[in-house]
Structures are given as structure tokens and as C-alpha cells.
Design a protein around this motif. Structure first.
Motif, PDB file in Angstrom:
ATOM      1  N   LEU A 130       3.002  10.632  -9.912  1.00  0.00           N
ATOM      2  CA  LEU A 130       3.878   9.442  -9.977  1.00  0.00           C
ATOM      3  C   LEU A 130       5.464   9.782  -9.575  1.00  0.00           C
ATOM      4  O   LEU A 130       6.160   8.844  -9.304  1.00  0.00           O
ATOM      5  CB  LEU A 130       3.668   9.072 -11.629  1.00  0.00           C
ATOM      6  N   GLY A 131       5.727  10.847  -9.739  1.00  0.00           N
ATOM      7  CA  GLY A 131       7.269  11.160  -9.537  1.00  0.00           C
ATOM      8  C   GLY A 131       7.450  11.088  -8.059  1.00  0.00           C
ATOM      9  O   GLY A 131       8.360  10.697  -7.488  1.00  0.00           O
ATOM     10  N   LEU A 132       6.374  11.854  -7.494  1.00  0.00           N
ATOM     11  CA  LEU A 132       6.505  11.995  -5.870  1.00  0.00           C
ATOM     12  C   LEU A 132       6.514  10.365  -5.311  1.00  0.00           C
ATOM     13  O   LEU A 132       7.018  10.212  -4.362  1.00  0.00           O
ATOM     14  CB  LEU A 132       5.503  12.679  -5.346  1.00  0.00           C
ATOM     15  N   LEU A 133       5.946   9.327  -6.020  1.00  0.00           N
ATOM     16  CA  LEU A 133       5.698   8.103  -5.484  1.00  0.00           C
ATOM     17  C   LEU A 133       6.462   7.102  -6.243  1.00  0.00           C
ATOM     18  O   LEU A 133       6.204   5.924  -6.022  1.00  0.00           O
ATOM     19  CB  LEU A 133       4.190   7.815  -5.419  1.00  0.00           C
ATOM     20  N   ALA A 134       7.611   7.546  -6.858  1.00  0.00           N
ATOM     21  CA  ALA A 134       8.326   6.659  -7.629  1.00  0.00           C
ATOM     22  C   ALA A 134       8.989   5.527  -6.968  1.00  0.00           C
ATOM     23  O   ALA A 134       9.058   4.471  -7.212  1.00  0.00           O
ATOM     24  CB  ALA A 134       9.392   7.393  -8.297  1.00  0.00           C
ATOM     25  N   THR A 135       9.094   5.667  -5.478  1.00  0.00           N
ATOM     26  CA  THR A 135       9.889   4.694  -4.653  1.00  0.00           C
ATOM     27  C   THR A 135       8.751   3.866  -3.949  1.00  0.00           C
ATOM     28  O   THR A 135       9.260   3.096  -3.079  1.00  0.00           O
ATOM     29  CB  THR A 135      10.690   5.569  -3.533  1.00  0.00           C
ATOM     30  N   VAL A 136       7.621   4.191  -4.262  1.00  0.00           N
ATOM     31  CA  VAL A 136       6.560   3.478  -3.580  1.00  0.00           C
ATOM     32  C   VAL A 136       5.766   2.338  -4.445  1.00  0.00           C
ATOM     33  O   VAL A 136       5.686   2.698  -5.682  1.00  0.00           O
ATOM     34  CB  VAL A 136       5.446   4.524  -3.082  1.00  0.00           C
ATOM     35  N   ASP A 140       1.669  -0.431  -2.155  1.00  0.00           N
ATOM     36  CA  ASP A 140       1.817   0.766  -1.119  1.00  0.00           C
ATOM     37  C   ASP A 140       1.166   1.887  -1.555  1.00  0.00           C
ATOM     38  O   ASP A 140       0.475   2.632  -0.749  1.00  0.00           O
ATOM     39  CB  ASP A 140       3.314   0.696  -0.675  1.00  0.00           C
ATOM     40  N   HIS A 141       1.101   2.140  -2.973  1.00  0.00           N
ATOM     41  CA  HIS A 141       0.508   3.391  -3.451  1.00  0.00           C
ATOM     42  C   HIS A 141      -0.946   3.154  -3.039  1.00  0.00           C
ATOM     43  O   HIS A 141      -1.650   4.138  -2.674  1.00  0.00           O
ATOM     44  CB  HIS A 141       0.802   3.745  -4.925  1.00  0.00           C
ATOM     45  N   GLU A 142      -1.555   2.323  -3.359  1.00  0.00           N
ATOM     46  CA  GLU A 142      -2.977   1.883  -3.089  1.00  0.00           C
ATOM     47  C   GLU A 142      -3.298   1.941  -1.753  1.00  0.00           C
ATOM     48  O   GLU A 142      -4.375   2.495  -1.202  1.00  0.00           O
ATOM     49  CB  GLU A 142      -3.651   0.463  -3.781  1.00  0.00           C
ATOM     50  N   ALA A 145      -3.327   5.432  -0.468  1.00  0.00           N
ATOM     51  CA  ALA A 145      -4.477   6.187  -1.021  1.00  0.00           C
ATOM     52  C   ALA A 145      -5.765   5.657   0.094  1.00  0.00           C
ATOM     53  O   ALA A 145      -6.432   6.589   0.425  1.00  0.00           O
ATOM     54  CB  ALA A 145      -4.952   5.805  -2.195  1.00  0.00           C
ATOM     55  N   GLU A 146      -6.054   4.513   0.222  1.00  0.00           N
ATOM     56  CA  GLU A 146      -6.875   3.945   1.468  1.00  0.00           C
ATOM     57  C   GLU A 146      -6.779   4.329   2.576  1.00  0.00           C
ATOM     58  O   GLU A 146      -7.771   4.851   3.196  1.00  0.00           O
ATOM     59  CB  GLU A 146      -6.786   2.255   1.335  1.00  0.00           C
ATOM     60  N   LEU A 147      -5.757   4.666   3.119  1.00  0.00           N
ATOM     61  CA  LEU A 147      -5.448   5.255   4.673  1.00  0.00           C
ATOM     62  C   LEU A 147      -5.686   6.596   4.475  1.00  0.00           C
ATOM     63  O   LEU A 147      -6.340   7.107   5.438  1.00  0.00           O
ATOM     64  CB  LEU A 147      -3.888   4.820   5.004  1.00  0.00           C
ATOM     65  N   LEU A 148      -5.320   7.155   3.341  1.00  0.00           N
ATOM     66  CA  LEU A 148      -5.596   8.926   3.378  1.00  0.00           C
ATOM     67  C   LEU A 148      -7.185   9.027   3.066  1.00  0.00           C
ATOM     68  O   LEU A 148      -7.686  10.046   3.954  1.00  0.00           O
ATOM     69  CB  LEU A 148      -4.842   9.398   2.328  1.00  0.00           C
TER      70      LEU A 148
END
Length: 155
Positions: A130-136, A140-142, A145-148
Motif C-alpha cells: 500500500l505504501g509503494l502504491l500510494a500514488t496509484v 491502476d493497482h488492479e 496486477a493484471e499486466l504483471l
């Protein structure tokens, strides 16, 4: 100095804006390095690192993987998996059990202590995420995850 040299960013900004800053392979590698360092720092309080956490997670999830399956899934050399499993087993967090489908193989199962530790470590790992993706944004987070997943599991 020419006008372009005066307006060109310097230092860290110039590196970020360089040709490498737009290279997908580099960006994936840098993101991996940053997330791995943050995850290892957070997991240290539980006596884990990202790799040992991954083994414990799969054992605690009732996936009952063999060491061979772990090596393939985690993309590690089998000797690395043996060392990870031995370390977790010595701490009585996982145990090897005979695979009922193939008595020549062992599957890995988390102990009660292992499941408890995993639950606490998972909270730490989620906080890092959550901290690393705070600006996402959540969308976009989902999508990330789909792209990865597409990259990680191409077949």
C-alpha cells in the motif's frame, strides 16, 4: 552553452528522463529492486525475507507444494529452495509431509506457528504494498496486477 544544454535537467532528473528511464526492462528491474528492499525491511521484524515469506505463504495457503514445484514457481534454483525450506523447518514454521499422491515426494505444510507468523508477516507485506502504491489509483493497482500476471505467467 547552447539553449538545450541550459534547459536539460541535471542529476537525478536527467537520469530519470534518459533513454533508460523509458526502457521497460529497466523499469521492471528497478521497481523489483525497490519493492524487494522495502519488503525485506518490513519482513525482517518477523525473521523473514521475501523468498522465505513466499515459501511460507504457499505452505500456509494449503497449496501443499513440493520443493520442485516451489523452485519452478518461484524461479529459484532447487538448492536455494532446499536452504529456504530447511531454515523454515528448523524454526518449526513448516514441515515436510509425504505426498499421498506420490510417496517418493514430500509436500510442504505450515505448522500452526507458521500460519500465525505468516498472518502477521502478511500484514507487514500488505502495508509495504500500500505504501509503494500510494500514488496509484485502485483501478491502476488492479490493472498493474493484471499486466504483471500476464508477464509472470505467459502460458
Amino acid at each position: 552553452m547552447s539553449p538545450t544544454e541550459k534547459t536539460r535537467p541535471t542529476g537525478r532528473d536527467s537520469l530519470r528522463d534518459s533513454v533508460l528511464g523509458g526502457d521497460l526492462i529497466f523499469l521492471l528491474a528497478r521497481a523489483n529492486a525497490l519493492t524487494l528492499a522495502a519488503a525485506n525491511a518490513a519482513l525482517a521484524q518477523h525473521g523473514l525475507k521475501a523468498r522465505s515469506y513466499s515459501v511460507l505463504a504457499l505452505a500456509a495457503d494449503e497449496a501443499r507444494p513440493t520443493q520442485r514445484e516451489l523452485a519452478e514457481f518461484l524461479r529459484l534454483d532447487p538448492s536455494q529452495v532446499v536452504a529456504l525450506v530447511d531454515g523454515l523447518e528448523q524454526r518449526r514454521l513448516i514441515e515436510r509431509q509425504t505426498d499421498p499422491a506420490d510417496r517418493r515426494a514430500n509436500v510442504l505444510v505450515a505448522t500452526d506457528a507458521g500460519r500465525d507468523l505468516f498472518a502477521r508477516a502478511q500484514e507487514s507485506a500488505r502495508a509495504v504494498e500500500l505504501g509503494l502504491l500510494a500514488t496509484v489509483t485502485p483501478e491502476d493497482h488492479e490493472r498493474l496486477a493484471e499486466l504483471l500476471r500476464l508477464l509472470a505467467f505467459p502460458d
